[in-house]
Each structure stands twice: as structure tokens, then as C-alpha cells.
Design an enzyme around this catalytic site. Sequence first.
Site, PDB file in Angstrom:
ATOM      1  N   GLU A  81      -6.659  -8.090  -0.261  1.00 47.67           N
ATOM      2  CA  GLU A  81      -6.528  -7.669   1.142  1.00 47.67           C
ATOM      3  C   GLU A  81      -7.863  -7.365   1.807  1.00 47.67           C
ATOM      4  OE1 GLU A  81      -2.991  -5.226   2.327  1.00 47.67           O
ATOM      5  OE2 GLU A  81      -2.777  -4.997   0.176  1.00 47.67           O
ATOM      6  N   HIS A 132       0.347 -11.676 -25.776  1.00 44.01           N
ATOM      7  CA  HIS A 132       1.491 -12.451 -26.261  1.00 44.01           C
ATOM      8  C   HIS A 132       1.710 -13.713 -25.438  1.00 44.01           C
ATOM      9  CE1 HIS A 132       2.764  -9.301 -29.095  1.00 44.01           C
ATOM     10  NE2 HIS A 132       2.208  -8.506 -28.204  1.00 44.01           N
ATOM     11  N   SER A 176       6.705   4.549   3.835  1.00 45.42           N
ATOM     12  CA  SER A 176       6.203   3.400   4.599  1.00 45.42           C
ATOM     13  C   SER A 176       5.191   3.917   5.605  1.00 45.42           C
ATOM     14  CB  SER A 176       7.338   2.684   5.334  1.00 45.42           C
ATOM     15  OG  SER A 176       6.803   1.773   6.270  1.00 45.42           O
ATOM     16  N   LYS A 178       4.519 -11.431   8.765  1.00 48.31           N
ATOM     17  CA  LYS A 178       5.590 -10.529   9.220  1.00 48.31           C
ATOM     18  C   LYS A 178       6.150 -11.021  10.558  1.00 48.31           C
ATOM     19  CE  LYS A 178       4.179  -6.263   6.811  1.00 48.31           C
ATOM     20  NZ  LYS A 178       3.674  -4.905   6.858  1.00 48.31           N
ATOM     21  N   GLY A 202       0.802  -1.218   0.000  1.00 47.44           N
ATOM     22  CA  GLY A 202       0.000   0.000   0.000  1.00 47.44           C
ATOM     23  C   GLY A 202       0.835   1.268   0.000  1.00 47.44           C
ATOM     24  N   SER A 203       2.085   1.173   0.410  1.00 48.38           N
ATOM     25  CA  SER A 203       2.951   2.357   0.428  1.00 48.38           C
ATOM     26  C   SER A 203       3.721   2.533  -0.873  1.00 48.38           C
ATOM     27  CB  SER A 203       3.937   2.268   1.601  1.00 48.38           C
ATOM     28  OG  SER A 203       3.235   2.375   2.811  1.00 48.38           O
TER      29      SER A 203
HETATM   30  C1  F6R Z   1      -1.737  -3.157   4.556  1.00 53.03           C
HETATM   31  C2  F6R Z   1      -1.054  -3.018   3.276  1.00 53.03           C
HETATM   32  C3  F6R Z   1       0.314  -3.603   3.090  1.00 53.03           C
HETATM   33  C4  F6R Z   1       1.405  -2.647   3.611  1.00 53.03           C
HETATM   34  C5  F6R Z   1       2.797  -3.265   3.425  1.00 53.03           C
HETATM   35  C6  F6R Z   1       3.928  -2.335   3.804  1.00 53.03           C
HETATM   36  O1  F6R Z   1      -2.893  -2.360   4.581  1.00 53.03           O
HETATM   37  O2  F6R Z   1      -1.596  -2.463   2.372  1.00 53.03           O
HETATM   38  O3  F6R Z   1       0.486  -3.867   1.724  1.00 53.03           O
HETATM   39  O4  F6R Z   1       1.322  -1.421   2.930  1.00 53.03           O
HETATM   40  O5  F6R Z   1       2.887  -4.451   4.182  1.00 53.03           O
HETATM   41  O6  F6R Z   1       3.731  -1.776   5.074  1.00 53.03           O
HETATM   42  P1  F6R Z   1       3.887  -0.201   5.259  1.00 53.03           P
HETATM   43  O7  F6R Z   1       2.889   0.414   4.335  1.00 53.03           O
HETATM   44  O8  F6R Z   1       3.581   0.063   6.687  1.00 53.03           O
HETATM   45  O9  F6R Z   1       5.290   0.122   4.885  1.00 53.03           O
END
Ligand code: F6R
Length: 335
Positions: A218, A234, A88, A326, A46-47
Site C-alpha cells: 500500500e 512444508h 472500520s 471500491k 488496516g482495520s
Molecule cells: C487503507 C487501508 C485499507 C482499509 C480497508 C478497510 O489505508 O489500509 O486496507 O483499511 O480498505 O477500510 P476501513 O479501514 O475504512 O474499514
Amino acid sequence: MTVIGGSMLDAVKALPEHLRDALWRIESARASTMEAPAAFVCGMGGSAIGGDLAVAALADRLTKPMIVARGYELPSWAPAGSAVLCSSYSGNTEETLACYAAAEALGAQRLVATTGGELAEAARTDGVPVIGLPAGLQPRAAVGYMFCVASELAALALAGPRINTEIDAAASRLTERRERIEAKATHLAEEIGDAVPVIYGGDLTAPVAYRWKTEINENAKLPAFWNFLPEADHNEIEGWSGSTDPAFAAIFLEDRDQHPRERKRFELTANVIEPHARAVIRLETDGETRTERVLEAVMLGDLISVYLAQAQGVDPLPVEGIEAFKRELGRPERQ
Ligand code: F6R
């Protein structure tokens, strides 16, 4: 009004407010211009997507390379003095922290966007400018913020024009059209039903297709896939011929700016896939500027993913699978 916390639906619907708040936060951060040979957006999930969406919105207005780097390293060819945005939401993503360190080793000019965590701490110690983001959202729901920050990186690196006016206009348009977009999303979620979505984009809509896929993963906790044209013509079209029990819904996202040959390809690809899919859905983006069109398409897909979650009876907000992964991975020994 900035909606922080609350449900995923509230957060998705608050995209216009997030965009306006982001512009204000960017201005408050007062980051300086960076005369740089190239610009990089480092981030994950998401970031990171905001970087791809900003690159798509800026398109041929970019005058220097602007690359989204997902992973632990910048490309080996990244020039010294590059402008590097480390983005992030949590500030604790190990890949982004590694890129932050790699950028220092490269002699890059750094910029950070985060709510806090180790990234904010390191940036404050190093005197790197921080664009502070509001806490209380899921990172993926901060897409409006990440889009604005990545667009600002292009302007700061003198890689493209500042598009704040476009973003502001897009925010007003989204506010005005919010109910219409919700109604369209409801209808599309029904059309997709329990099929597995395979979303196709091209040019402006390629990162949008990827965003739809990840939001369905998600929020609705469902498998979804994506690809882009012309590449899929292709290889992937061949695979559809073996889909005898059609479990997939093919969704085509088109845009008025696409190459005329690409328009023809969308048409033909949809025809090829139709006999093998449960549904074929063709859509065109709406809006004047590329910024308006990309942002509205993102909001539409985000809403669809939340409605698919509702249809499944799942809460779109938590991502226990990602969190557990994680935890299992643990912290790296050294950053
Ligand atoms: C959770 C999401 C994940 C986080 C990714 C990175 O909503 O979208 O894809 O974005 O795990 O974490 P951040 O964004 O905190 O660096």
C-alpha cells in the site's frame, strides 16, 4: 502530541502518540464488561490487522477464543452472546457493516471502533458503544489505535488481561528508540533495494510479516509476499529451487519466544533459500514484553515501506488502486 493528517512518514512515526491517545479514547468510551464465550474482531485491511497483532501479543494469556473475522460473515459456529468488535476506520466498509448486522442476528454483544460513517450511525441508533477514532489518517496508519481497541476487546470479554500498562511502556520505549528504529529501517530499505520482498514470520511475528507485506503493497505500491514457519517448510521452500533469476529478498523475522525447533527451522530455511534469493535478511524483534516487541516490529516495517516508497519516488499516502476498486464494485444492494 497526536499527529493527524500530514505525511505517511509523520503518521508512522507517531505510533507511540497514537497508542497513548487510543488508551485515553478507550477509557472515555466506558464500554462495559461482556461475559462472552468468545471474542471476534470484524474488519478488513488496516482495520483488521490490529486484531491479529493483539492476539499475538496476548498469546497464551488468552483464555477464550479470540478470532479475527475478515469478510461478510462470522463463522457458522460463532456462539450466541459472543463479544464482537466491528472495527472500520471509515465506518463504510461493506464487509464490516455486514458483520455488524450478522452479529446482531447472532445475539452478540457488540462494540464499534470507527471515525464515523454508516457504522457509527448504526451503532448510535442501536445503543452500541463506540470507541471514537481520530479522523485524518489513512486506515492503515491507525494500526496503533486498532491494536489497543482489539486488546481492550479481550479484556472486556474476560478473554485475557488488560495490557494497558504494557502498551503504555511500549509507547515510552518507542519514543525513546524512534531514531534508532528509523536508522535501522533506512538501512534495511537499502538492503532490500529493488528486490521483491518475501517476508517470513512465525508465532509472534507471523502477523507482523503480513503487516510488512501489506504496508509495502500500500505504501510503496510494490508487490511483496509473506508466509510463516513452520508451514512454509512444508511447501514454499520447494518453490525457491526454481528461482533461477533471483528477484526476491527473503526476510526472516524471529522472536526470542519462538519454539526452539522453530529457531532451527528459521536458520535452515534461510540456508535453503540463500542460493536462490538476491538477499537474505535475518532480524530478531527487540523489547521486553511481547507487546513491546510486536509494536516495535510493526513500526520498523511501516518505516521500511515508506522508505521504499521514497526510493521509488511515489507518495505512500494515497491508495488510488483500492479506492478505484471500491468505486467499481459499487455499493451492495442490501446490507
Ligand atoms: C487503507 C487501508 C485499507 C482499509 C480497508 C478497510 O489505508 O489500509 O486496507 O483499511 O480498505 O477500510 P476501513 O479501514 O475504512 O474499514
